[in-house]
Design a protein around this motif. Sequence first.
Motif, PDB file in Angstrom:
ATOM      1  N   PRO A  96       0.837  -1.206   0.000  1.00 14.61           N
ATOM      2  CA  PRO A  96       0.000   0.000   0.000  1.00 14.61           C
ATOM      3  C   PRO A  96       0.873   1.258   0.000  1.00 14.61           C
ATOM      4  O   PRO A  96       1.916   1.305   0.649  1.00 14.61           O
ATOM      5  N   TRP A 134      -1.530   1.211  -4.615  1.00 17.59           N
ATOM      6  CA  TRP A 134      -0.541   0.221  -4.196  1.00 17.59           C
ATOM      7  C   TRP A 134       0.694   0.326  -5.082  1.00 17.59           C
ATOM      8  O   TRP A 134       0.592   0.630  -6.272  1.00 17.59           O
ATOM      9  N   LEU A 176      -4.329  -8.630  -4.935  1.00 15.69           N
ATOM     10  CA  LEU A 176      -3.216  -7.909  -4.333  1.00 15.69           C
ATOM     11  C   LEU A 176      -2.857  -8.585  -3.017  1.00 15.69           C
ATOM     12  O   LEU A 176      -3.697  -8.734  -2.133  1.00 15.69           O
ATOM     13  N   SER A 231      -0.253  -8.356   0.140  1.00 12.72           N
ATOM     14  CA  SER A 231       0.680  -7.441   0.778  1.00 12.72           C
ATOM     15  C   SER A 231       2.028  -8.111   1.000  1.00 12.72           C
ATOM     16  O   SER A 231       2.124  -9.157   1.642  1.00 12.72           O
TER      17      SER A 231
END
Length: 254
Positions: free
Chosen positions: A149, A182, A225, A227
């Motif tokens: 992010p 992101w 997505l 992380s």
Amino acid sequence: MKSAKQSVVAIVPAAGIGARMGASIPKQYLMLGEQTILAHTLDSLISHPDISKVIVALHPEDDFFAKLTQANHEKVLAVIGGNERADSVLAALNRLDDETNDVTTDITSEHSTWALVHDAARPCLTQTDIDKLLESRAAYSQGAILAMPVRDTMKRSIVANAADKAVSKVEIAETVCRDNLWHALTPQLFPSQQLKQNLSAALEQGVNITDEASAMEWAGVNPGLVSGRADNIKVTHPDDLQLAKLFLANIESL
């Protein structure tokens, strides 16, 4: 979705020359501690038990790769890449077809092959990040990427006129809302046949493909997505080498 029998093949596009580093050799062959950047990258992929092959796409005049210890590893294959990243990834995907005989377009098939594409100049990839991405197949059957992010305030720039016509000034045009933004990282993981089809079609139509996810997005797919770690940096500028050394030392001490 069943995943136990789905093979994972890593693809490393390494045909670039890394002009922004200002070095006399391609940046992936610069030394990072005891070995090259690319060697560290390959070690991360080779050592993961769920990755069956690592296909490296090289510049046709590459004289460095064959000197790496990793070049002789049983998991590693080399192909000639292309002028752009997408061309190199596509060349590796074609070689992948030859190796696996996988022509299925059913992404739910337990026998389908997944392509895990990773930048040659990201040497700080951890096994835990690879694990997270592979495990994400249960949630994202369409594929996913590692990403971070956006934390900093984002600015959009504009080139302003200067009194001296030979000088260009870059000024802030506006502040961009960082909500839902992101930073795209690698690896990026997709069913190999879908990625191959979408890359081929996008290139045929002259679409600007900056990473594998952009080819999937162009085809109407919304990749997941996942992380990832902030230390999974891409070595692009000379200052990045020192930072990568620090990150690698920390990773190796874990």
